[in-house]
Write an enzyme that holds these catalytic residues in place. Structure first.
Site, PDB file in Angstrom:
ATOM      1  CG  ASN A   9      23.382 -22.297  35.219  1.00  0.00           C
ATOM      2  OD1 ASN A   9      22.669 -23.058  35.114  1.00  0.00           O
ATOM      3  ND2 ASN A   9      24.618 -22.451  35.743  1.00  0.00           N
ATOM      4  CE  LYS A  11      24.211 -21.420  39.354  1.00  0.00           C
ATOM      5  NZ  LYS A  11      25.209 -21.368  40.469  1.00  0.00           N
ATOM      6  CG  HIS A  94      28.621 -24.273  35.865  1.00  0.00           C
ATOM      7  ND1 HIS A  94      28.797 -24.050  37.072  1.00  0.00           N
ATOM      8  CD2 HIS A  94      27.880 -22.913  35.527  1.00  0.00           C
ATOM      9  CE1 HIS A  94      28.438 -23.143  37.913  1.00  0.00           C
ATOM     10  NE2 HIS A  94      27.977 -22.400  36.582  1.00  0.00           N
ATOM     11  CD  GLU A  96      27.310 -24.478  40.352  1.00  0.00           C
ATOM     12  OE1 GLU A  96      26.236 -25.019  39.523  1.00  0.00           O
ATOM     13  OE2 GLU A  96      27.232 -23.362  40.815  1.00  0.00           O
ATOM     14  CD  GLU A 166      29.868 -18.848  34.981  1.00  0.00           C
ATOM     15  OE1 GLU A 166      28.472 -18.055  35.083  1.00  0.00           O
ATOM     16  OE2 GLU A 166      29.834 -20.018  35.347  1.00  0.00           O
ATOM     17  N   GLY A 172      27.570 -17.571  43.001  1.00  0.00           N
ATOM     18  CA  GLY A 172      26.959 -17.798  44.117  1.00  0.00           C
ATOM     19  C   GLY A 172      27.245 -17.346  45.330  1.00  0.00           C
ATOM     20  CB  SER A 212      28.010 -12.566  42.459  1.00  0.00           C
ATOM     21  OG  SER A 212      27.911 -13.600  43.362  1.00  0.00           O
TER      22      SER A 212
HETATM   23  C1  PEP Z   1      26.342 -19.563  37.456  1.00  0.00           C
HETATM   24  O1  PEP Z   1      26.176 -20.497  38.368  1.00  0.00           O
HETATM   25  O2  PEP Z   1      26.805 -19.653  36.328  1.00  0.00           O
HETATM   26  C2  PEP Z   1      26.358 -18.236  38.133  1.00  0.00           C
HETATM   27  C3  PEP Z   1      27.161 -17.245  37.638  1.00  0.00           C
HETATM   28  O3  PEP Z   1      25.868 -18.076  39.276  1.00  0.00           O
HETATM   29  P1  PEP Z   1      25.588 -16.673  40.106  1.00  0.00           P
HETATM   30  O4  PEP Z   1      25.014 -15.623  39.277  1.00  0.00           O
HETATM   31  O5  PEP Z   1      24.408 -17.248  41.214  1.00  0.00           O
HETATM   32  O6  PEP Z   1      26.767 -16.284  40.808  1.00  0.00           O
END
Ligand code: PEP
Length: 247
Positions: A9, A11, A94, A96, A166, A172, A212
């Protein structure tokens, strides 16, 4: 036997020219992956990325879509636009988007149904906040997100889609869920789908962990019985993604 799926992803990162450069870096690194490999990229990068990965094992996805077919929805992108540009997948819901753009489970449900109607594979995200985890309501919350997100979706379509678990506190932050935490929730999602639909559907749907994921923890996470790969943010923008795709 479910095939693993590892999706990046990106972003709101990578201009079109940077996106092509990143594809050139990652192509050889993911070429040997036994998983389905997907780059979910900003709308403006889709066309150049589709072109850059032609003939490889990489599929391309959008990061969002709107649930109407077309019309006066300034700034939005439709399922037909994603498909025509060469996308096979689309991330929906997502955290976000839920947080900054106020997407509700009901909106997520409309988007999932539109993606399926048009032939895109949705990667439907769910996840709890740290506060919810500390309150002990993680599984209730996730079950609610799954039930509303999938309302009115046929079993055969659920079987072909992807669900990404998630935890918001892991996205993040560099704080990854433990393998046990990730497996517990992914297993609960599968059981929830077995309850709503049937065992066969639950056994077919692919469930990713995201939050992460990095080159050091991917292999252990992906070896869990209910974790069928990962949705990867930060680490999808660098060579580490090659290690993750091969984990
Ligand atoms: C994401 O935004 O879907 C995500 C998992 O980000 P990160 O791997 O940076 O935690």
């Amino acid at each position: 036997m479910r095939k693993k799926i590892v999706a990046g992803n990106w972003k709101m990162n990578m201009t079109p020219s940077q996106a092509v450069e990143l594809c050139e870096t990652l192509k050889p690194l993911v070429a040997g992956s036994e998983a389905d490999v997907v780059f979910c990229v900003p709308a403006i990068d889709i066309v150049p990325v589709v072109e850059a990965v032609k003939g490889t094992n990489i599929e391309v996805g959008g990061e969002n879509l709107y649930f109407e077919d077309k019309g006066a929805y300034t700034g939005e992108i439709s399922a037909d636009m994603l498909l025509d540009a060469g996308c096979k997948y689309v991330i929906i819901g997502h955290s976000e988007r839920r947080d900054y753009f106020k997407e509700t489970d009901a909106i997520v449900n409309k988007k999932v149904k539109k993606a399926i109607e048009k032939g895109l594979t949705p990667i439907m995200c769910c996840g709890e906040s740290l506060e919810q985890r500390e309150q002990g309501i993680t599984l209730d919350w996730i079950r609610m997100q799954i039930k509303i997100g999938l309302q009115g979706v046929d079993a055969a379509d659920v079987a072909k889609m992807v669900i990404a678990y998630e935890p918001i506190w892991a996205i993040g932050t560099g704080v990854t869920a433990t393998t046990e935490q990730a497996q517990e929730v992914c297993g609960a999602i599968r059981e929830c789908i077995a309850e709503i639909y049937c065992r066969e559907t639950a056994d077919a749907v692919r469930i990713q962990y995201g939050g992460s994921v990095n080159a050091g923890n991917a292999a252990e996470l992906f070896s869990q019985p209910d974790i069928d790969g990962g949705l990867v943010g930060g680490a999808s923008l660098k060579a580490d993604f090659g290690v993750i795709a091969n984990a």
